[in-house]
Design an enzyme around this catalytic site. Structure first.
Site, PDB file in Angstrom:
ATOM      1  N   HIS A 117       0.836  -1.200   0.000  1.00 41.11           N
ATOM      2  CA  HIS A 117       0.000   0.000   0.000  1.00 41.11           C
ATOM      3  C   HIS A 117       0.872   1.252   0.000  1.00 41.11           C
ATOM      4  O   HIS A 117       2.064   1.195   0.287  1.00 41.11           O
ATOM      5  CB  HIS A 117      -0.896   0.032   1.253  1.00 41.11           C
ATOM      6  N   ASP A 119       0.423   5.253   1.819  1.00 43.82           N
ATOM      7  CA  ASP A 119      -0.365   5.772   2.949  1.00 43.82           C
ATOM      8  C   ASP A 119      -1.369   6.825   2.500  1.00 43.82           C
ATOM      9  O   ASP A 119      -1.014   7.765   1.764  1.00 43.82           O
ATOM     10  CB  ASP A 119       0.572   6.400   3.996  1.00 43.82           C
ATOM     11  N   HIS A 267       4.725   0.243   0.339  1.00 40.41           N
ATOM     12  CA  HIS A 267       5.435  -0.533   1.353  1.00 40.41           C
ATOM     13  C   HIS A 267       4.524  -1.609   1.926  1.00 40.41           C
ATOM     14  O   HIS A 267       3.298  -1.562   1.762  1.00 40.41           O
ATOM     15  CB  HIS A 267       6.015   0.363   2.450  1.00 40.41           C
ATOM     16  N   ARG A 282       5.843   6.804  14.068  1.00 43.09           N
ATOM     17  CA  ARG A 282       5.875   7.273  12.680  1.00 43.09           C
ATOM     18  C   ARG A 282       5.423   8.722  12.610  1.00 43.09           C
ATOM     19  O   ARG A 282       4.410   9.086  13.222  1.00 43.09           O
ATOM     20  CB  ARG A 282       4.942   6.400  11.834  1.00 43.09           C
TER      21      ARG A 282
HETATM   22  C1  SIN Z   1       3.096   1.439   7.831  1.00 38.84           C
HETATM   23  O1  SIN Z   1       3.399   2.629   7.885  1.00 38.84           O
HETATM   24  O2  SIN Z   1       2.312   1.014   7.000  1.00 38.84           O
HETATM   25  C2  SIN Z   1       3.767   0.476   8.784  1.00 38.84           C
HETATM   26  C3  SIN Z   1       5.182   0.292   8.405  1.00 38.84           C
HETATM   27  C4  SIN Z   1       5.896  -0.666   9.309  1.00 38.84           C
HETATM   28  O3  SIN Z   1       5.399  -0.985  10.393  1.00 38.84           O
HETATM   29  O4  SIN Z   1       6.983  -1.106   8.949  1.00 38.84           O
END
Ligand code: SIN
Length: 292
Positions: A117, A119, A267, A282
């Site tokens: 996906h 974000d 990612h 994050r």
């Molecule tokens: C995400 O931002 O989708 C999660 C990324 C992660 O936990 O590595």
């Protein structure tokens, strides 16, 4: 492999390497990602360091910084070098509206991002990028890697006829879909975004084209019939997921910070460590409306 795909690869693998004075930049693959050393993100960057981090970001799209002792304030200060911070969609009561806690443990039944996906693409202006700083990796010592996929190259490797076909299309991105896929409905306080974006967009800083559809958010291509849309999107998702050369893999250590360009990579956070614990924070940066 077809000649047009080989040509796309050759354009990237034979480009001149950038030069850096203040950083060491070690590519993860010739096509995506780099480990950056020579910079302490808990301190203010010099103008030269900042310029070189930005240069490396545009060249490699995913930057990995090891051994970074960062407070949440350091983390946000580094992110703000790239633009205003992007608020968390549904912040927990009393939490910092710009910090998303990424957490999984034995009580988890789902984890954030466990599938390919980008974000927040249902937003009119999806984020520029995200910086994830992991403070705890699974007790197993391995697992919990994050995979990234290069959407410039995903587009470049398509046939000229497919590129021409996709170039004129748009796709609807619907913020309710990730909830519905988990058998949930979005909470009433969530103003569910739904936006139509071009299927092929240009990176706002480099002008390079890239494929801008992703499985959790993209519902359909309105110029096609339902079955045509599902077939085309399915073909593109399979191309993204199965073409290994589009991918790089980040193995986390405690205190690793990874910064990815949400405009041109997808990612996938691999949840292969249940029932162990993984934790991080994050921070995202505001983006602009994707343009064809
Ligand atoms: C995400 O931002 O989708 C999660 C990324 C992660 O936990 O590595």
């Amino acid at each position: 492999m077809e000649q047009f795909a080989l040509d796309a690869l050759e354009r990237l693998t034979t480009r001149p390497r950038e030069t850096y004075e203040t950083l060491a930049v070690e590519p993860l693959t010739p096509l995506l990602g780099a480990e950056i050393s020579g910079v302490d993100l808990s301190r203010e960057l010099t103008p030269r360091q900042e310029k070189e981090v930005k240069q490396a970001f545009l060249a490699h799209h995913v930057l990995v910084f090891r051994d970074q002792n960062l407070t949440p304030e350091d983390h946000k200060r580094f992110a703000e070098l790239f633009g205003p911070l992007h608020p968390v969609a549904l912040p927990a009561e009393g939490s910092d509206p710009y910090i998303l806690e990424i957490s999984a443990d034995k009580n988890s039944r789902e984890v954030a991002g466990n599938g390919w996906h980008a974000d927040g693409t249902a937003d009119p202006e999806p984020s520029l990028g995200s910086m994830l700083h992991l403070t705890r990796i699974p007790e197993t010592g391995s697992g919990g890697d994050t995979l990234f996929a290069n959407m410039h190259l995903a587009y470049d490797m398509l046939s000229p006829s497919m590129k021409t076909f996709l170039d004129g299309l748009t796709a609807v991105h619907d913020g309710a879909r990730p909830w519905l896929a988990q058998g949930q409905t979005p909470p009433p306080e969530y103003d569910v975004p739904r936006t139509e974006h071009p299927v092929v967009v240009r990176h706002p800083d480099t002008g390079r084209k890239l494929l801008f559809v992703n499985a959790p958010y993209t519902s359909h291509i309105p110029q096609l019939s339902g079955s045509e849309s599902a077939a085309v999107l399915g073909m593109l998702y399979e191309h993204i997921a199965r073409t290994a050369l589009l991918h790089c893999r980040v193995r986390w250590q405690p205190k690793t910070l990874t910064f990815w360009d949400n405009r041109c990579v997808q990612h996938h956070a691999v949840w292969d460590y249940y029932p162990h614990t993984r934790h991080g924070r994050r921070v995202a940066i505001d983006g602009t409306r994707p343009q064809a």
